[in-house]
Every structure is written in C-alpha cells, then in structure tokens.
Design a protein around this motif. Structure first.
Motif, PDB file in Angstrom:
ATOM      1  N   ALA A   1       7.042  -0.464   0.817  1.00 28.04           N
ATOM      2  CA  ALA A   1       6.274   0.492   1.872  1.00 28.04           C
ATOM      3  C   ALA A   1       5.266   1.302   0.824  1.00 28.04           C
ATOM      4  N   TRP A   2       4.450   1.853   1.395  1.00 24.02           N
ATOM      5  CA  TRP A   2       3.349   2.689   0.916  1.00 24.02           C
ATOM      6  C   TRP A   2       4.056   4.211   0.563  1.00 24.02           C
ATOM      7  N   ASP A   3       4.189   4.676   1.684  1.00 15.15           N
ATOM      8  CA  ASP A   3       4.613   6.225   1.858  1.00 15.15           C
ATOM      9  C   ASP A   3       6.041   6.300   2.319  1.00 15.15           C
ATOM     10  N   ILE A   4       6.678   7.202   1.519  1.00 14.81           N
ATOM     11  CA  ILE A   4       8.315   7.609   1.777  1.00 14.81           C
ATOM     12  C   ILE A   4       8.242   8.163   3.133  1.00 14.81           C
TER      13      ILE A   4
ATOM     14  N   MET B   1      23.751  -5.038 -10.144  1.00 18.94           N
ATOM     15  CA  MET B   1      23.623  -4.500  -8.736  1.00 18.94           C
ATOM     16  C   MET B   1      22.280  -4.554  -8.318  1.00 18.94           C
ATOM     17  N   LYS B   2      22.283  -4.382  -7.057  1.00 21.01           N
ATOM     18  CA  LYS B   2      20.979  -4.196  -6.313  1.00 21.01           C
ATOM     19  C   LYS B   2      20.161  -2.776  -6.223  1.00 21.01           C
ATOM     20  N   PHE B   3      18.814  -2.624  -6.615  1.00 19.99           N
ATOM     21  CA  PHE B   3      18.437  -1.464  -6.328  1.00 19.99           C
ATOM     22  C   PHE B   3      17.030  -1.230  -5.771  1.00 19.99           C
ATOM     23  N   ILE B   4      16.794  -0.166  -5.258  1.00 22.16           N
ATOM     24  CA  ILE B   4      15.420   0.222  -4.562  1.00 22.16           C
ATOM     25  C   ILE B   4      14.677   0.898  -5.694  1.00 22.16           C
ATOM     26  N   ASP B   5      13.444   0.819  -5.882  1.00 22.28           N
ATOM     27  CA  ASP B   5      12.507   1.593  -6.831  1.00 22.28           C
ATOM     28  C   ASP B   5      11.510   2.432  -6.141  1.00 22.28           C
ATOM     29  N   MET B   6      12.090   3.694  -5.856  1.00 25.61           N
ATOM     30  CA  MET B   6      11.275   4.707  -5.130  1.00 25.61           C
ATOM     31  C   MET B   6      10.157   5.495  -5.920  1.00 25.61           C
ATOM     32  N   PHE B   7       8.937   5.824  -5.314  1.00 26.93           N
ATOM     33  CA  PHE B   7       8.036   6.446  -6.191  1.00 26.93           C
ATOM     34  C   PHE B   7       7.887   5.483  -7.859  1.00 26.93           C
ATOM     35  N   ALA B   8       7.528   4.341  -7.296  1.00 25.69           N
ATOM     36  CA  ALA B   8       7.952   3.463  -8.344  1.00 25.69           C
ATOM     37  C   ALA B   8       7.062   3.357  -9.530  1.00 25.69           C
ATOM     38  N   GLY B   9       5.828   3.879  -9.286  1.00 28.75           N
ATOM     39  CA  GLY B   9       4.766   4.040 -10.378  1.00 28.75           C
ATOM     40  C   GLY B   9       4.237   2.731 -10.720  1.00 28.75           C
ATOM     41  N   ILE B  10       4.363   2.304 -12.082  1.00 27.73           N
ATOM     42  CA  ILE B  10       4.018   0.948 -12.444  1.00 27.73           C
ATOM     43  C   ILE B  10       5.411   0.366 -12.768  1.00 27.73           C
ATOM     44  N   GLY B  11       6.593   0.688 -12.551  1.00 25.43           N
ATOM     45  CA  GLY B  11       7.751   0.124 -12.912  1.00 25.43           C
ATOM     46  C   GLY B  11       8.794   0.322 -13.909  1.00 25.43           C
ATOM     47  N   GLY B  12       8.579   1.821 -14.209  1.00 22.99           N
ATOM     48  CA  GLY B  12       9.399   1.867 -15.425  1.00 22.99           C
ATOM     49  C   GLY B  12      11.109   1.937 -15.219  1.00 22.99           C
ATOM     50  N   PHE B  13      11.442   2.281 -14.334  1.00 28.50           N
ATOM     51  CA  PHE B  13      12.781   2.219 -13.810  1.00 28.50           C
ATOM     52  C   PHE B  13      13.201   0.646 -13.553  1.00 28.50           C
ATOM     53  N   ARG B  14      12.183  -0.032 -13.003  1.00 29.27           N
ATOM     54  CA  ARG B  14      12.430  -1.241 -12.805  1.00 29.27           C
ATOM     55  C   ARG B  14      12.617  -2.242 -13.858  1.00 29.27           C
ATOM     56  N   SER B  15      11.867  -1.761 -14.962  1.00 30.58           N
ATOM     57  CA  SER B  15      11.970  -2.763 -16.209  1.00 30.58           C
ATOM     58  C   SER B  15      13.228  -2.429 -16.903  1.00 30.58           C
TER      59      SER B  15
END
Length: 131
Positions: A50-53, A1-15
């Motif tokens: 993007a920088w700001d939601i 699946m494809k995903f978008i990482d919002m309020f990404a921080g350093i990428g915990g969700f992404r990892s």
C-alpha cells in the motif's frame, strides 16, 4: 517469523530482518522514489503493498508476527519542528496503533519493532511517548 515493513523507505528494516532469516509479507511506503528503490532492491513479488498507511484497512493486512516501522520523525527530531505527536508526520504513529487496535487479538503481531529518533522519549517532556 513473518513481518510487515511499514514506512518502509528503501528497506533498512527489511534487510536486517531478512538477514536474520525472517520473511516479509508486505510493505507500505508513501514516497514514490523510496518505493521505487525498495522495489528494485527487494523481491516484492506477490507481497501485500500500500502507498498510504491512512488508506489501509486492518483486515487487509496479512498476518505477521512482527510489524516493523520507523514512522516519520520530522516533528520529533531535535533538528525538526518539535511539534511532537501533534505534528502531521509523526502523528502517523497513531495510524499504526489504530490498525493494531482494529485487528482481532489472534491476528495481532507478537512484536512491534519501532525505530525513531533520540528525542522520541523526551519530546514535550516525555508526555507524547507516555501517551
């Protein structure tokens, strides 16, 4: 699946998502230090960013099956100011739901993967979460 990482921080969700075999198509992160770390840790070449939601338009977000977000919790946390969703930071949750409502149904994600603090369900006697 494809995903978008919002309020990404350093990428915990992404990892976690990438370890499970999913593909990141974009990320949003406001903090310049977290963003720099994110871009050094992950291969973000060619992805939407993007920088700001609050500056993001729904039609510019790439199509994704999942929107991952752990919106700021300072207003909800037991250690925070306990303003709930009326606080400046935690109210950013509504920036995401606003984008979701603006998307045509066929372009909406199938899943929202949301992380936040323990007090999310009980802040203001649960009324904030029910809202």
């Amino acid at each position: 699946m494809k995903f978008i990482d919002m309020f990404a921080g350093i990428g915990g969700f992404r990892s976690g998502m990438e370890l499970a075999g999913h593909e990141c198509v974009g990320y949003i992160e406001f903090d310049k230090y977290a963003r720099k770390s994110y871009e050094n840790i992950h291969d973000t070449n060619g992805e939407f960013t993007a920088w700001d939601i609050n500056d993001v338009e729904a039609d510019e977000l790439p199509k994704a099956d999942v929107w991952c977000f752990g919106f700021p919790c300072q207003d909800i946390s037991l250690a925070g100011n306990k303003k709930g969703f009326s606080g400046d930071k935690s109210s950013l949750f509504f920036s995401v739901t606003g984008l979701l409502r603006e998307k045509q149904e066929k372009d909406r994600p199938k899943f929202l993967f949301i992380e936040n603090v323990k007090n999310l369900l009980s802040i203001n006697k649960g009324r904030d979460f029910a809202r």
